[in-house]
Design a protein around this motif. Structure first.
Motif, short mmCIF file in Angstrom:
data_model
loop_
_atom_site.label_atom_id
_atom_site.label_comp_id
_atom_site.label_asym_id
_atom_site.label_seq_id
_atom_site.Cartn_x
_atom_site.Cartn_y
_atom_site.Cartn_z
N ALA A 97 -27.72 -14.20 -26.21
CA ALA A 97 -27.06 -15.28 -25.71
C ALA A 97 -26.28 -15.39 -24.51
N ILE A 98 -25.70 -14.26 -24.44
CA ILE A 98 -24.74 -13.90 -23.32
C ILE A 98 -25.60 -13.72 -22.11
N VAL A 99 -26.61 -12.73 -22.25
CA VAL A 99 -27.63 -12.39 -21.22
C VAL A 99 -28.40 -13.68 -20.47
N GLN B 1 -19.50 -18.91 -24.27
CA GLN B 1 -20.55 -19.63 -24.83
C GLN B 1 -21.50 -18.79 -25.46
N GLY B 2 -21.67 -17.52 -25.17
CA GLY B 2 -22.59 -16.76 -25.88
C GLY B 2 -22.26 -16.31 -27.06
N LEU B 3 -20.94 -16.07 -27.30
CA LEU B 3 -20.57 -15.77 -28.63
C LEU B 3 -20.47 -16.70 -29.51
N THR B 4 -20.12 -17.98 -28.99
CA THR B 4 -20.40 -19.16 -30.02
C THR B 4 -21.84 -19.63 -29.97
N GLN B 5 -22.48 -19.30 -29.49
CA GLN B 5 -24.10 -19.48 -29.75
C GLN B 5 -24.51 -18.52 -30.67
N GLY B 6 -23.95 -17.40 -30.77
CA GLY B 6 -24.39 -16.27 -31.54
C GLY B 6 -23.83 -16.64 -32.96
N ALA B 7 -22.63 -17.37 -32.91
CA ALA B 7 -22.03 -17.70 -34.45
C ALA B 7 -22.60 -18.95 -34.97
N GLN B 8 -23.09 -19.78 -34.02
CA GLN B 8 -23.63 -21.21 -34.62
C GLN B 8 -24.59 -20.88 -35.74
N PRO B 9 -25.75 -20.31 -35.65
CA PRO B 9 -26.72 -20.38 -36.74
C PRO B 9 -26.19 -19.59 -37.97
N ILE B 10 -25.44 -18.70 -37.98
CA ILE B 10 -24.59 -18.17 -38.93
C ILE B 10 -23.79 -19.08 -39.63
N THR B 11 -23.04 -19.81 -38.93
CA THR B 11 -21.79 -20.88 -39.47
C THR B 11 -22.78 -21.84 -40.13
N ALA C 9 -13.71 -21.21 -29.88
CA ALA C 9 -13.98 -20.91 -31.29
C ALA C 9 -13.67 -22.06 -32.00
N CYS C 10 -12.89 -22.64 -32.10
CA CYS C 10 -12.31 -23.78 -33.01
C CYS C 10 -13.24 -25.05 -32.79
N GLN C 11 -13.37 -25.26 -31.61
CA GLN C 11 -14.07 -26.65 -31.34
C GLN C 11 -15.67 -26.40 -31.51
#
Length: 461
Positions: free
Chosen positions: A31-33, A300-310, A385-387
């Motif tokens: 996602a970051i790439v 943004q890449g980190l939050t995109q990576g976390a979104q499907p997991i969350t 991260a929170c938002q």
């Protein structure tokens, strides 16, 4: 719903039981790439246009005026998809694949409708808007030449950006990255061929862009229709249903507002800095905006990576994994934000030197401006991260409020207020609006997150 009916792996990522830490970084790195490549995608046209013989500088200025409108087009893709994709993940976690596919189908239709509407509106009023955004008699011809061709590909932009979010939401982040890479590489190849080989100039740059976007969109649609995708794009789900679409639109309002207000913020900063600091202050702001844009990509890449997991585990009722995903995301975002803050505060010349000689007049001015502007950036890791976790959990109202809070409620008034009330240099006070707004927004966001998220965890347990 029986969770055993859900495949263990979504796109090779075991969202329901795999190691949360390994999962997050497996999904975040592509996602970051993709984020970095997407920014380069948008810069390639400007790089080539700036080297056109004789007209390069004028043409580049004209095309630059188009980008607030292009940003608006991208924001509408986020309005539909960045709410629909998390909701699809939540329903996957609940074992409700049928509803998840209905969300995908409704969002696909909405993206097409939005694409047609934007094309019609901008063809009707785009020329006048370009004039309002600063195009002069010398540059508006190049601006409209580029933008009128770009508009033909608006539907392709909506499809490639919007539907790609549903690929990432399933955990297929490598495929999501590939859709961006295909368009970017093709654009880089076609730009010099059409612009210089066929002597099409600015028109060639725009044509290369829409061809690249069309190929990227076609690949995205093909993947979602194929057996390779767990969620399928089916004709039976394309009919718009209000109770399916509107919650997705509501959830997408937060990222939509965040993207759309970027141009508003730029106009406010530039207007005030021109008054109090002149051209050198506006030039510094151009560098600061670029630094902030690139700085945000890993977050943004980190939050995109976390979104499907969350989203998936929230839908499945596995709050322990949701809490663990947020904790790892928060630590990662804070670590990166702190490292960035340290560079900007203690070695700003390393960043400034990318854009202008660090020892020149602009470089020296920007050095102090960057330290002020990024003073609270180490806290911003907690903010995003929170938002974005609120978005992943389907909390549309809260995420929208927080997006509006930082930029519209806090930052815009502070840009105009601080130069009038603080006993410091007025251009310095304008730059100071950013860290003040960031600090107040972080305090508010973290407080709300602690209350709401804590209550959700207790309720689930």
């Amino acid at each position: 719903m029986q969770q055993k009916n859900i495949p263990a792996a979504q796109g090779g990522a075991d969202l329901g039981s795999g190691s949360v830490g390994r999962l997050l970084f497996k999904l975040a790195v592509p996602a970051i790439v993709a984020q970095v490549i997407n920014v380069l995608y948008n810069m390639v046209d400007r790089m080539y246009i700036g080297h056109l013989p004789e007209i390069g500088e004028t043409a580049l200025t004209g095309v630059g005026v188009c980008f607030p409108l292009i940003t608006a087009i991208s924001a509408f893709a986020a309005l539909v998809s960045m709410g629909g994709a998390p909701r699809a993940s939540i329903f996957l976690g609940r074992g409700d694949k049928e509803t998840a596919e209905k969300i995908l189908g409704n969002c696909a239709t909405a993206l097409v409708v939005v694409g047609v509407a934007l094309t019609a509106v901008f063809f009707a009023f785009g020329y006048q808007l370009l004039g309002l955004f600063g195009a002069s008699e010398d540059t508006i011809g190049y601006a409209w030449q580029y933008f009128s061709i770009y508009l033909v590909g608006t539907i392709f932009v909506q499809a490639s950006l919007g539907l790609n979010a549903f690929i990432n939401a399933q955990g297929y982040t490598m495929v999501g990255m590939l859709t961006v890479v295909i368009g970017a590489v093709l654009n880089i190849i076609l730009d010099p061929i059409l612009m210089f080989g066929f002597d099409m100039g600015v028109a060639g740059a725009a044509l290369a862009t829409i061809i690249s976007q069309a190929i990227s969109a076609a690949f995205t649609v093909w993947f979602l229709c194929s057996k390779r995708s767990y969620l399928r794009l089916k004709a039976s789900n394309l009919r718009l249903v209000g109770k399916i679409l509107w919650p997705s639109i509501a959830l997408g309002l937060s990222p939509f507002v965040m993207q759309l207000t970027e141009s508003v913020i730029s106009i406010c900063f530039n207007t005030q800095l021109q008054i109090y600091g002149g051209d050198i202050a506006v030039g510094a702001m151009t560098i600061l905006s670029s630094v902030m844009q690139f700085a945000m990509l890993p977050l943004q890449g980190l939050t995109q990576g976390a979104q499907p997991i969350t989203s998936f585990n929230f839908g499945a009722g596995k709050m322990d994994r949701v809490v663990k995903a947020f904790r790892i995301l928060l630590i990662s975002c804070l670590t990166y934000a702190t490292a960035l803050w340290a560079i900007c505060e203690f070695a700003p010349q390393l960043v400034i030197g990318i854009f202008t000689p660090a020892d020149g007049a602009l470089g020296v001015y920007t050095r102090s401006a960057l330290r002020i502007y990024m003073a609270a950036s180490l806290l911003f890791g907690a903010q995003i991260a929170c938002q974005q976790t609120f978005v992943a959990l389907g909390k549309a109202g809260i995420s929208l409020f927080l997006a509006v809070l930082r930029k519209i409620i806090l930052l815009v008034p502070l840009i105009f207020l601080l130069p009038r009330v603080l006993p410091i240099a007025q251009d310095t006070a304008v730059f100071l609006a950013e860290p003040v707004a960031d600090t107040l927004a972080v305090i508010t966001t973290c407080t709300m997150f602690g209350i709401v998220f804590g209550g959700m965890v207790k309720k689930k347990k």
